[in-house]
Design a protein around this motif. Structure first.
Motif, PDB file in Angstrom:
ATOM      1  N   ASP A 143       0.853  -1.185   0.000  1.00 39.90           N
ATOM      2  CA  ASP A 143       0.000   0.000   0.000  1.00 39.90           C
ATOM      3  C   ASP A 143       0.893   1.240   0.000  1.00 39.90           C
ATOM      4  N   LYS A 144       0.314   2.360  -0.380  1.00 40.06           N
ATOM      5  CA  LYS A 144       1.090   3.609  -0.522  1.00 40.06           C
ATOM      6  C   LYS A 144       1.747   4.033   0.785  1.00 40.06           C
ATOM      7  N   ASP A 145       1.127   3.723   1.913  1.00 46.60           N
ATOM      8  CA  ASP A 145       1.667   4.140   3.209  1.00 46.60           C
ATOM      9  C   ASP A 145       3.003   3.468   3.538  1.00 46.60           C
ATOM     10  N   SER A 146       3.295   2.336   2.918  1.00 47.75           N
ATOM     11  CA  SER A 146       4.548   1.638   3.224  1.00 47.75           C
ATOM     12  C   SER A 146       5.705   2.047   2.307  1.00 47.75           C
ATOM     13  N   LYS A 165       8.843   3.975   0.755  1.00 51.68           N
ATOM     14  CA  LYS A 165       9.990   4.722   1.267  1.00 51.68           C
ATOM     15  C   LYS A 165      10.750   5.292   0.078  1.00 51.68           C
ATOM     16  N   ASP A 202       4.826  11.693  -2.335  1.00 48.39           N
ATOM     17  CA  ASP A 202       3.842  11.204  -3.303  1.00 48.39           C
ATOM     18  C   ASP A 202       4.315  11.347  -4.750  1.00 48.39           C
ATOM     19  N   ASP A 215      -0.450   8.198  -8.040  1.00 46.33           N
ATOM     20  CA  ASP A 215      -1.690   7.828  -8.717  1.00 46.33           C
ATOM     21  C   ASP A 215      -1.571   7.902 -10.237  1.00 46.33           C
TER      22      ASP A 215
END
Length: 157
Positions: free
Chosen positions: A9-12, A14, A38, A77
């Motif tokens: 997922d995007k939160d992980s 780096k 992002d 995105d």
């Protein structure tokens, strides 16, 4: 299964992660390097593509998707184009490597599907080696197909 297909997922993410997304029913994958904030740098075709389907500039990053050519920076995105985010894994064993779907110099020049593509760009950013596993797999498949056709022609003559 999630481990094998590298889905994240995007939160992980780096900075420095080599990421990719499969396209067109897993027939190929698009690769890039996450740089933080992002944003992703990635390598797109350099020749004009299909302009009959004009896209509006991204609301998130302002990138005009109709003019993405060469090495570009966009939001995650825009890079994903509604596909699943995956992280490329380095240093895995050969058996682990075989379980993956087949997946690409400072001036990258013109895009070439087999010799100068997005996977080669991302691999170069991480390893300073320009290689594309998916291009190698495609070339092997083409060579095997030609050999089968030639053998068939020789048997029939």
């Amino acid at each position: 299964m999630e481990h094998i297909i590298n889905k994240i997922d995007k939160d992980s993410l780096k900075p420095g992660d080599h990421i990719y997304a499969y396209r067109k029913l897993h027939t190929y994958s698009h690769h890039g390097i996450f740089i933080g904030g992002d944003r992703v740098i990635h390598y797109n075709r350099t020749k004009d593509g299909n302009t009959s389907q004009r896209a509006k500039p991204s609301k998130n990053c302002g990138v005009d998707k109709n003019h993405l050519r060469g090495v570009v920076k966009s939001c995650v995105d825009c890079f994903l184009k509604h596909h699943t985010l995956r992280r490329f894994q380095y240093g895995v064993g050969y058996g682990r490597y075989l379980t993956n779907w087949p997946g690409t110099n400072n001036g990258f020049g013109d895009y070439n599907l087999f010799e100068n593509n997005c996977e080669a760009f991302a691999m170069f950013c991480k390893t300073e080696k320009r290689v594309s596993d998916q291009a190698c797999s495609a070339m092997l498949l083409i060579k095997a197909s030609v050999k089968v056709a030639m053998d068939r022609l020789l048997r029939e003559s």
